[in-house]
Write an enzyme that holds these catalytic residues in place. Structure first.
Site, PDB file in Angstrom:
ATOM      1  N   PHE A 119       0.859  -1.172   0.000  1.00 25.50           N
ATOM      2  CA  PHE A 119       0.000   0.000   0.000  1.00 25.50           C
ATOM      3  C   PHE A 119       0.902   1.231   0.000  1.00 25.50           C
ATOM      4  CE2 PHE A 119      -4.649   0.448   1.183  1.00 25.50           C
ATOM      5  CZ  PHE A 119      -5.056  -0.700   0.561  1.00 25.50           C
ATOM      6  N   GLN A 241      -8.763  13.739   4.389  1.00 21.41           N
ATOM      7  CA  GLN A 241      -8.032  13.049   3.333  1.00 21.41           C
ATOM      8  C   GLN A 241      -8.842  12.995   2.042  1.00 21.41           C
ATOM      9  OE1 GLN A 241      -7.058   8.579   3.556  1.00 21.41           O
ATOM     10  NE2 GLN A 241      -5.104   9.633   3.599  1.00 21.41           N
ATOM     11  N   HIS A 243      -8.914  11.000  -1.258  1.00 20.65           N
ATOM     12  CA  HIS A 243      -8.353   9.771  -1.806  1.00 20.65           C
ATOM     13  C   HIS A 243      -8.126   9.965  -3.299  1.00 20.65           C
ATOM     14  CE1 HIS A 243      -7.763   5.597  -2.866  1.00 20.65           C
ATOM     15  NE2 HIS A 243      -7.818   5.248  -1.599  1.00 20.65           N
ATOM     16  N   LEU A 253     -15.312   4.592  -4.354  1.00 26.00           N
ATOM     17  CA  LEU A 253     -13.868   4.394  -4.266  1.00 26.00           C
ATOM     18  C   LEU A 253     -13.392   3.180  -5.054  1.00 26.00           C
ATOM     19  CD1 LEU A 253     -11.254   5.262  -2.514  1.00 26.00           C
ATOM     20  CD2 LEU A 253     -11.761   3.180  -1.253  1.00 26.00           C
ATOM     21  N   GLU A 256      -6.689   1.757  -3.067  1.00 29.18           N
ATOM     22  CA  GLU A 256      -5.266   1.948  -3.297  1.00 29.18           C
ATOM     23  C   GLU A 256      -4.581   0.606  -3.579  1.00 29.18           C
ATOM     24  OE1 GLU A 256      -3.509   4.833  -0.653  1.00 29.18           O
ATOM     25  OE2 GLU A 256      -2.041   3.345  -0.036  1.00 29.18           O
ATOM     26  N   ARG A 287      -1.104   9.360   0.192  1.00 28.56           N
ATOM     27  CA  ARG A 287      -2.312   9.819  -0.499  1.00 28.56           C
ATOM     28  C   ARG A 287      -2.346  11.320  -0.746  1.00 28.56           C
ATOM     29  NH1 ARG A 287      -6.756   5.897   2.439  1.00 28.56           N
ATOM     30  NH2 ARG A 287      -6.003   4.038   1.351  1.00 28.56           N
ATOM     31  N   HIS A 355     -12.467  11.478   1.521  1.00 28.33           N
ATOM     32  CA  HIS A 355     -12.481  10.073   1.900  1.00 28.33           C
ATOM     33  C   HIS A 355     -12.476   9.833   3.400  1.00 28.33           C
ATOM     34  CE1 HIS A 355     -11.675   5.814   1.475  1.00 28.33           C
ATOM     35  NE2 HIS A 355     -10.519   5.908   2.083  1.00 28.33           N
ATOM     36  N   ARG A 400      -3.614  10.071   6.831  1.00 28.41           N
ATOM     37  CA  ARG A 400      -3.691   8.666   7.214  1.00 28.41           C
ATOM     38  C   ARG A 400      -3.098   7.776   6.126  1.00 28.41           C
ATOM     39  NH1 ARG A 400      -7.329   4.287   6.191  1.00 28.41           N
ATOM     40  NH2 ARG A 400      -8.727   5.577   4.961  1.00 28.41           N
TER      41      ARG A 400
HETATM   42  C1  LIG Z   1     -14.919   3.289   0.370  1.00 31.85           C
HETATM   43  C2  LIG Z   1     -13.997   3.210   1.535  1.00 31.85           C
HETATM   44  C3  LIG Z   1     -12.989   2.255   1.580  1.00 31.85           C
HETATM   45  C4  LIG Z   1     -12.141   2.168   2.666  1.00 31.85           C
HETATM   46  N1  LIG Z   1     -11.159   1.218   2.667  1.00 31.85           N
HETATM   47  C5  LIG Z   1     -10.340   1.129   3.743  1.00 31.85           C
HETATM   48  C6  LIG Z   1      -9.323   0.120   3.791  1.00 31.85           C
HETATM   49  O1  LIG Z   1      -9.164  -0.673   2.874  1.00 31.85           O
HETATM   50  N2  LIG Z   1      -8.538   0.064   4.876  1.00 31.85           N
HETATM   51  C7  LIG Z   1      -8.692   0.919   5.933  1.00 31.85           C
HETATM   52  O2  LIG Z   1      -7.961   0.790   6.905  1.00 31.85           O
HETATM   53  N3  LIG Z   1      -9.649   1.866   5.915  1.00 31.85           N
HETATM   54  C8  LIG Z   1     -10.476   1.994   4.848  1.00 31.85           C
HETATM   55  N4  LIG Z   1     -11.440   2.964   4.842  1.00 31.85           N
HETATM   56  C9  LIG Z   1     -11.704   3.743   6.051  1.00 31.85           C
HETATM   57  C10 LIG Z   1     -12.501   2.921   7.043  1.00 31.85           C
HETATM   58  O3  LIG Z   1     -13.352   2.049   6.368  1.00 31.85           O
HETATM   59  C11 LIG Z   1     -13.341   3.764   7.981  1.00 31.85           C
HETATM   60  O4  LIG Z   1     -12.570   4.787   8.510  1.00 31.85           O
HETATM   61  C12 LIG Z   1     -13.858   2.914   9.113  1.00 31.85           C
HETATM   62  O5  LIG Z   1     -14.566   1.819   8.614  1.00 31.85           O
HETATM   63  C13 LIG Z   1     -14.718   3.661  10.107  1.00 31.85           C
HETATM   64  O6  LIG Z   1     -15.183   2.727  11.070  1.00 31.85           O
HETATM   65  P1  LIG Z   1     -15.940   3.147  12.387  1.00 31.85           P
HETATM   66  O7  LIG Z   1     -16.154   1.921  13.193  1.00 31.85           O
HETATM   67  O8  LIG Z   1     -15.226   4.271  13.031  1.00 31.85           O
HETATM   68  O9  LIG Z   1     -17.306   3.744  11.877  1.00 31.85           O
HETATM   69  P2  LIG Z   1     -18.424   3.198  10.855  1.00 31.85           P
HETATM   70  O10 LIG Z   1     -18.129   1.879  10.296  1.00 31.85           O
HETATM   71  O11 LIG Z   1     -18.698   4.317   9.940  1.00 31.85           O
HETATM   72  O12 LIG Z   1     -19.647   2.990  11.818  1.00 31.85           O
HETATM   73  C14 LIG Z   1     -20.321   4.041  12.442  1.00 31.85           C
HETATM   74  C15 LIG Z   1     -21.428   3.454  13.268  1.00 31.85           C
HETATM   75  O13 LIG Z   1     -22.033   4.467  14.059  1.00 31.85           O
HETATM   76  C16 LIG Z   1     -23.418   4.387  13.962  1.00 31.85           C
HETATM   77  N5  LIG Z   1     -23.944   5.715  14.228  1.00 31.85           N
HETATM   78  C17 LIG Z   1     -23.515   6.890  13.709  1.00 31.85           C
HETATM   79  N6  LIG Z   1     -24.242   7.896  14.211  1.00 31.85           N
HETATM   80  C18 LIG Z   1     -25.149   7.358  15.060  1.00 31.85           C
HETATM   81  C19 LIG Z   1     -26.184   7.878  15.875  1.00 31.85           C
HETATM   82  N7  LIG Z   1     -26.452   9.188  15.934  1.00 31.85           N
HETATM   83  N8  LIG Z   1     -26.916   7.027  16.606  1.00 31.85           N
HETATM   84  C20 LIG Z   1     -26.681   5.689  16.557  1.00 31.85           C
HETATM   85  N9  LIG Z   1     -25.723   5.150  15.808  1.00 31.85           N
HETATM   86  C21 LIG Z   1     -24.967   5.974  15.060  1.00 31.85           C
HETATM   87  C22 LIG Z   1     -23.684   3.841  12.584  1.00 31.85           C
HETATM   88  O14 LIG Z   1     -24.938   3.219  12.535  1.00 31.85           O
HETATM   89  C23 LIG Z   1     -22.553   2.832  12.462  1.00 31.85           C
HETATM   90  O15 LIG Z   1     -22.928   1.627  13.079  1.00 31.85           O
HETATM   91  C24 LIG Z   1     -12.292   3.066   3.737  1.00 31.85           C
HETATM   92  C25 LIG Z   1     -13.280   4.034   3.690  1.00 31.85           C
HETATM   93  C26 LIG Z   1     -14.107   4.136   2.589  1.00 31.85           C
HETATM   94  C27 LIG Z   1     -15.093   5.263   2.534  1.00 31.85           C
END
Ligand SMILES: Cc1cc2nc3c(=O)[nH]c(=O)nc-3n(C[C@H](O)[C@H](O)[C@H](O)COP(=O)(O)OP(=O)(O)OC[C@H]3O[C@@H](n4cnc5c(N)ncnc54)[C@H](O)[C@@H]3O)c2cc1C
Ligand code: SF4
Ligand code: SF4
Ligand code: FES
Lengths: 589, 239
Positions: A119, A241, A243, A253, A256, A287, A355, A400
């Site tokens: 990566f 960020q 992307h 997306l 990468e 990135r 992103h 990141r």
């Molecule tokens: C397309 C894409 C590809 C990616 N690929 C990678 C990768 O390959 N490798 C990597 O390391 N990172 C990657 N990332 C980044 C990474 O996926 C995210 O940063 C990460 O998944 C965020 O996880 P999280 O648990 O913080 O939040 P999320 O998975 O976004 O979960 C948030 C949670 O909070 C809940 N929530 C939010 N607000 C409320 C509310 N008011 N009340 C109740 N519930 C609520 C939602 O329902 C959800 O369950 C990618 C991001 C994108 C956009």
């Protein structure tokens, strides 16, 4: 208005990777825990993550977590906290093996180990040769990870409140702490108070402040809005960020990992232009570096144009059908659906796209939320935690590295869960509350109920997204940002008078979108003020009027408080526990 | 309407239990560019800007979260990866069939989730885990392809007549696909128990091989094939 009360030891808000990993740690503790999510857990945004999860398990070549740490500190442009980065890189392998034991279907090497791919920004031996450090399940790592964690939570009998929406924090009736959170059952419209000894925010990102983003529609920064309204600060919100490879026009997306597998970017002359901008790392530079190079190519007139959108292209054709089908099947699907292009046959049109939010709610290495009192003393807020994209630990600093977010989720989701358990055992009290404080935490609902004459949610949202896109994008200047800040202030005021026309109770998604817009606006304001504040270029924050990094004045985190739109700074941690710190040096790839 | 735009006609199932005695199909119109590659979900979002009372679920808008399964011109699919240009007008949109309707296009998926939970959808291995990863050959890992990618959108189970008749007893295509995902995982050692849990006349044997599930799966997965494999393993164990 008396509303029902539920009492728990701990409430986790968010069931993405971070929230579900925290819940799993707590499920095993025997404490009464609620996991609240506005969508069914596997519909959280983590499901979209593609390329993988980075850590030094050395399956592709000799590796060392310190090399990973070096890359991460450098990637962060030196405002990542080194104690936390050290903890993440060191604990990473254990957390990834745990995921494998839970059943995550990683791709495999010939000898049956977890497959790792190269990566961007990865090196061996502190800046040497390109490393291959990102553990992958094809290009569906987030899906595999999120489903695995949900399955584990099913087995552990976690109490899930699926499709419940967290509204606001409730203050304790005495002192400085918080007693719980108000929530709404989306299906019935019922409002309740969750009274808890510990609260963990894991609400994810907020990419929907921009017009064009790789983020899910539900990424509305709810945790950030809630924290700001509760008087807590947010950190480094200027750091967004972009992307390099969002599909032009659609925003979806392509990972990468495509470039990790050997893909490269081309301009309209077919030139592999990254060779000019980053002679050593080329397409696998960090990135921020690649996105800026793409924007410059397009500005110089070297881009392609499709339906009015300027872009460059990502070429995978030379990788061949077999590799694309086995390692990048999801990318092929997305590209055919959203660009009408089969990457086996032709290159994919791509542009830099919003992103990831590097900033967020500041926490220490245990995930405890930090704040700064009026007299300038920094302290942790008892019983309040944040983990994942909504938090700013900070392991990502100003930029990141790919694959480090999924790692952040499981490492700090787990750390927060374990620390909550520990603190529950020690002392954490259930704070008393007054009806007035509960009432105050449903004030937003009443406002949306009562407003009778004003603009619509969708109009204000669209205007806000346009301002953020135009004035706070890949390149920033004081002139545009100053006018952007004024526009956001105006929109924020107009939002106070906006109206909801649907006042029904059952599954009222218009009401949820209204409540979400309150939070998006808080995030947009924090971003705008913080971006205008930092008068240097660092990582993803690139100012044309201040093109240089300024370590003398800005080797610090920014802090933003909503009250009075107040800004200040905080020191960066340069004290890893087991080794010498990495001193800031010029960042070249 | 100009020369470059066209008016698209939608008929959308509307039902709010607080105010409506019975569901109605309501007409909506949207003006879009003539040559458009717009997805149905984007169109619904634009219609919601006109009439914010239309309720539907959505999250990822790229076909990976499984939120927006609905019945589109008589066929189950995901709105976010269905192009308008592929649909005949009027575009008739209904909630997923066979599930209780909560409101408009939002259905109650409890029954569907319960069936998924029944198959114990988590890896079970009673041997102590090694210090590093459990090894799995690329060949064994390949057996999980076409199984683990399920996004729980319920398009399949909602188009399966056997699931309509016995939603409490027949696991349904989505659940069975996951049952097989754990049965074939070389790292799971509870295969015998898993099969035993499925040997009653309903859990698996209600499948009539009608293949509706395969036909609609937006991820191109094949539950019927997985069900066939479970069946033959059950029959083998039974003799
Ligand atoms: C397309 C894409 C590809 C990616 N690929 C990678 C990768 O390959 N490798 C990597 O390391 N990172 C990657 N990332 C980044 C990474 O996926 C995210 O940063 C990460 O998944 C965020 O996880 P999280 O648990 O913080 O939040 P999320 O998975 O976004 O979960 C948030 C949670 O909070 C809940 N929530 C939010 N607000 C409320 C509310 N008011 N009340 C109740 N519930 C609520 C939602 O329902 C959800 O369950 C990618 C991001 C994108 C956009
Ligand atoms: S093949 Fe079996 S599971 Fe699939 S739709 Fe037909 S009866 Fe249902
Ligand atoms: S098998 Fe296909 S249709 Fe069925 S739930 Fe899974 S992804 Fe959806
Ligand atoms: S919105 Fe996620 S699958 Fe359609």
């Amino acid at each position: 208005m008396a509303i029902p009360t539920f009492t728990f030891d701990a409430v986790i808000i968010g069931a993405g990777g971070a929230g579900m990993r925290a819940a799993l740690a707590l499920a095993k503790s025997g404490y009464n825990t609620a996991l609240v999510s506005k969508v069914f857990p596997t519909r959280s945004h983590t499901v979209s993550a593609q390329g993988g999860i980075t850590c030094a398990i050395g399956n592709a070549h000799e590796d060392d977590w310190r090399w990973h740490m070096y890359d991460t500190v450098k990637g962060s442009d030196f405002i990542g906290d080194q104690d936390c980065i050290e903890y993440m890189c060191k604990t990473g392998p254990e957390c990834v093996y745990e995921l494998e034991h839970m059943g995550l279907p990683f791709s495999r090497t010939d000898d049956g180990k977890i497959y790792q791919r190269p990566f961007g920004g990865q090196s061996r031996n502190f800046g040497g040769e390109q490393a291959a450090r990102t553990c992958a399940a094809a290009d569906r790592t987030g899906h595999a990870l999120l489903h695995t964690l949900y399955q584990q939570n099913l087995q552990a009998n976690t109490h899930v409140f699926s499709e419940w929406y967290a509204i606001d924090l409730v203050k304790a009736s005495h002192g400085k702490g918080f007693a719980g959170v108000t929530v709404m059952n989306i299906e019935t419209g019922e409002v309740a108070f969750m009274h808890a000894r510990a609260i963990v925010f894991a609400t994810g990102g907020a990419g929907r402040i921009f017009q064009s983003t790789t983020n899910a529609l539900i990424n509305t920064g709810d945790g950030i809005g809630i924290a700001l309204r509760a008087g807590l600060p947010v950190q480094d919100m200027e750091m967004w960020q972009f992307h390099p490879t969002g599909i032009a026009g659609a925003g979806t997306l392509v990972t990468e990992g495509c470039r990790g597998e050997g893909g490269y970017l081309i301009n309209k002359d077919g030139e592999r232009f990254m060779e000019r901008y980053a002679p050593h790392a080329k397409d696998l530079a960090s990135r921020d570096v690649v996105s800026r190079a793409m924007a410059l190519e397009i500005r110089a007139g070297n881009g392609f144009e499709t339906k009015g959108v300027q872009h460059v292209k990502l070429n995978l054709v030379h990788l061949g059908a077999d590799l694309i089908k086995s390692r990048l099947p999801g990318i092929r699907e997305l590209s055919m659906t959203f660009a009408g292009v089969d990457p086996i046959i032709e290159p994919i049109p791509v542009v830099p796209t919003c992103h990831y939010m590097m900033g967020g709610i500041p926490t220490n290495v245990h995930g405890e939320v930090l704040t700064v009192d009026a007299d300038g003393t920094e302290r942790s807020v008892e019983g309040l935690y944040a983990a994942g994209e909504c938090a700013c630990v900070s392991v990502h600093g100003a930029n990141r590295l790919g694959g480090n977010s999924l790692l952040d989720l499981v490492v700090f989701g787990r750390a927060a869960g374990l620390h909550v358990e520990d603190q529950l055992q020690e002392h954490l009290p259930l704070h008393p509350v007054s009806d007035d404080d509960i009432e105050a935490a449903t004030g937003r609902l009443r406002r949306w109920q009562d407003n009778k004459d004003g603009e619509s949610v969708s109009d204000i949202k669209a205007e806000m997204q346009k301002v953020m896109q135009e004035d706070f994008g890949v390149f920033r200047t004081a002139e545009y940002m100053a006018s952007g800040v004024e526009k956001i202030k105006g929109l924020r005021e107009r939002l106070q008078h906006a109206v909801l026309t649907d006042h029904s109770k059952v599954f009222n998604t218009a009401r949820i979108e209204a409540l979400e817009l309150d939070n998006l606006m808080e995030v947009a304001a924090a971003t705008a003020f913080a971006a205008d504040f930092r008068t240097e270029s660092r990582g993803a924050h690139s100012r044309e009027d201040f093109p240089k990094r300024d370590d003398e004045n800005w080797l610090v985190h920014s802090l933003y408080f909503a009250e009075g739109d107040r800004l200040s700074t905080r020191g960066v941690n340069m004290k890893p526990k087991t080794m010498d710190p990495f001193e800031p040096v010029e960042r070249v790839y | 309407m100009t020369e470059e735009t066209q008016k698209i006609h939608f008929k959308i199932y509307r039902y709010n239990p607080e105010t409506d005695k019975a569901p109605v199909m309501k007409d909506y119109y949207l003006e879009v560019p003539k040559a458009t590659d717009m997805m149905l979900l984007s169109a619904l979002i634009q219609l919601k800007a006109q009439d914010e009372t239309i309720a539907f679920r959505r999250s990822c808008r790229e076909g990976v979260c499984g939120s927006d399964g609905m019945n589109i011109n008589g066929r189950n699919g995901l709105a976010c990866i269905t192009t308008l240009s592929s649909l005949k007008q009027p575009i008739v949109i209904r909630p997923l069939p066979g599930f209780p309707v909560v409101r408009d296009l939002v259905v109650d998926m409890e029954q569907f989730y319960r069936q998924y939970e029944k198959i114990k959808p988590y890896l079970q291995n009673d041997e102590p885990a090694p210090a590093k990863e459990r090894l799995q050959s690329p060949k064994d890992r390949k057996k999980l392809d076409g199984l683990y990618e399920c996004i729980l959108c319920a398009c399949c189970s909602s188009s399966c007549p056997s699931f309509w008749w016995n939603p409490d007893k027949f696991i349904g295509p989505a659940g069975l696909l996951q049952a097989y995902r754990f049965i074939v995982d070389s790292r799971d050692n509870q295969t015998t128990e898993r099969l035993k849990d499925l040997e009653d006349p309903f859990s698996v044997f209600r499948c009539r091989g009608i293949m509706n599930c395969v036909d609609v799966c937006p991820k191109g997965l094949n539950p019927t094939k997985a069900i066939g494999k479970i069946r033959s393993q059950l029959l083998k164990e039974g003799t």
